[in-house]
Design an enzyme around this catalytic site. Sequence first.
Site, PDB file in Angstrom:
ATOM      1  N   TYR A 206       0.668  -1.244   0.105  1.00 47.52           N
ATOM      2  CA  TYR A 206       0.014   0.047   0.123  1.00 47.52           C
ATOM      3  C   TYR A 206       0.913   1.274   0.001  1.00 47.52           C
ATOM      4  O   TYR A 206       1.683   1.390   1.052  1.00 47.52           O
ATOM      5  CB  TYR A 206      -0.881  -0.052   1.209  1.00 47.52           C
ATOM      6  N   HIS A 392     -16.761  -4.617  -2.178  1.00 51.17           N
ATOM      7  CA  HIS A 392     -15.235  -4.845  -1.910  1.00 51.17           C
ATOM      8  C   HIS A 392     -15.007  -6.039  -0.868  1.00 51.17           C
ATOM      9  O   HIS A 392     -15.580  -5.995   0.168  1.00 51.17           O
ATOM     10  CB  HIS A 392     -14.425  -3.677  -1.381  1.00 51.17           C
TER      11      HIS A 392
END
Length: 613
Positions: A206, A392
């Site tokens: 990330y 998601h």
Amino acid sequence: MLPAKYSRLIVFFTTFWFYATLTHGSGFSHSTILDPHGKYHLKWRFDRRTITFEIEVETRGYIGFGLSPNGAMASSDIVIGGVTDGTPYLQDYFADANRKVHRDVQQNYRLQYGMENSTHTILAFSRHLLTCDTSDKDITESTVRVIWAYHSEDVGPSGPMYHGVNRGRKSMRLLDPGSKVNISSEIDFFNLQNINVPVPFKDTTYWCQIFKIQEVQKKHHIIRIDPLIQRGHENLVHHILLYQCDSSLNESELEAGHECYHPNMPDSFLTCETIVFAWAIGGEGFTYPPHVGLSIGTSIDPVYVLMEVHYDNPAFQQGVVDSSGLRLFYTPELRQYDAGVIETGVWVSLYHMLPPGMQEFVSEGHCTRECLQESLGQEMPSGVRVFAVLMHAHLAGRAIRTRHFRGQEELQPLSHDEEFDFNFQEFQLLKDERLLLPGDNLITECKYTTKDRQNMTWGGLTTRDEMCLSYLLYYPRVSLARCESLPEITGQLKFIGVKEIQMPVTTWPFMIKSPKKYSNLSFTEAMDKYRWSKNRGKSFNEMVLQLPMNVRCSKWGQDEWSIQGTIVSPPEVKSEVKPPSMVCRSASEPHSGVVLLFTMCLTYSIVQTCLSL
């Protein structure tokens, strides 16, 4: 003077070619390119019962098109056709579990027209959405894995030759594709874009960087957001999230990006809590409805945003440098409403856990009545209107529904995908906006498969971890940012026989004190040590769905609603409402007589039928 029957034939074919010319390239409201080289173009349209495709491919051989349960050839519904000596042909096939192709006894795909020139072949065909044929794949509003292929040679007497490398797959929503809206070239835009980020040599990264929003002298609305994915990195960039940050940040924080959730991450990143926008792999750009926009330029609008890019690198590629991001189109011509985003579902935590070896495991994340009553009751008693949803999950995800309850009544789901694909996630515009009232509640329901996993799957950030979230786009904007829940850990520990944990809690994950078999193990190690079976996993699932849950009800930034952190019981659901179902229609039902006649008259074997008109 020509005999009357030949005159009629000329009129007929003149009419047909006028029809083919008129329909080719028009009348199709949706289109996409399936291959990376731009050789395979797909167009389609649909109504309540039928879907019609037009395929244009750079080949003079056969064209293959199919619907797959998982993106592979096995158990797929396939149609193959082409044009030979000026005559189009089309056959309905299916592939068995061993990928062997068979001609379908029930021919449900109907040829509309076919053409060929020196370089390209065009085929148009239709079928019912539901055909009653077990060899066919139902076409619903859920994700569909389209497979495609082509060959330089037409189908011979022995069947189609192997297509070789001329093949591929693409996940799509054929019945819910959204709408592409052309943005005027005069509309201003700005980019939020990473520059030469070195992607680490690991499977999940990330990457975060703070950007300053385009400065404007008065309020503007962002009306469209497009992904800017570096070419060749389409499978590397898994998702991009934008978070609103503290507006008083020092601009020196803008100089460099950093790995998110890292011990050395800048403290300023922690001020970026509220999601402004979410894009995920497979998605295209998102256009706001004409009466809604994302506000910039006012005192409560974002000044700085953190862009989080999730790099998914399971092949451990080395030396990869990425410059992906987002492009935001904005205008001073204001819409009626400001848009907001509410994150709902399961609060991302290790307390969200899935046992191994399960064909199906269900998680539920609650946006509780208590949270919506407090937040909307204070700020918007008349409610807000949801106009789009992004659902998601990660690799174990198989289906997601965002369920909507009002009092004791369950309404139709806000959104659903019964064939969820981790590699295809985007906002779904609702056909009809949905009013969300104080006192309503939502359940984000995720179904997972862990049958090929040996250890527990944990809630977390990596692709092998799991999430269960729905991002709701709505208007008018209120200060509710997250409306989620998390099952209490105590009941989950009791299930595996934990009696006592070590106090005070000084480590994460915390440690177990007793019984002896778990002593000095972390709770995650204890969960992995437990001897899971399908029956135990099923019992665990039933128990978790009944556990008291911790409410997350937060505002923009660091603030929380007073209900945050309270423990509530899950609501009693008396009935379950599923999305409206369609009725399958057998192949024997007639199609349009005119279209069938055109198709018949293109076949040499029945030219006499046409001559006798």
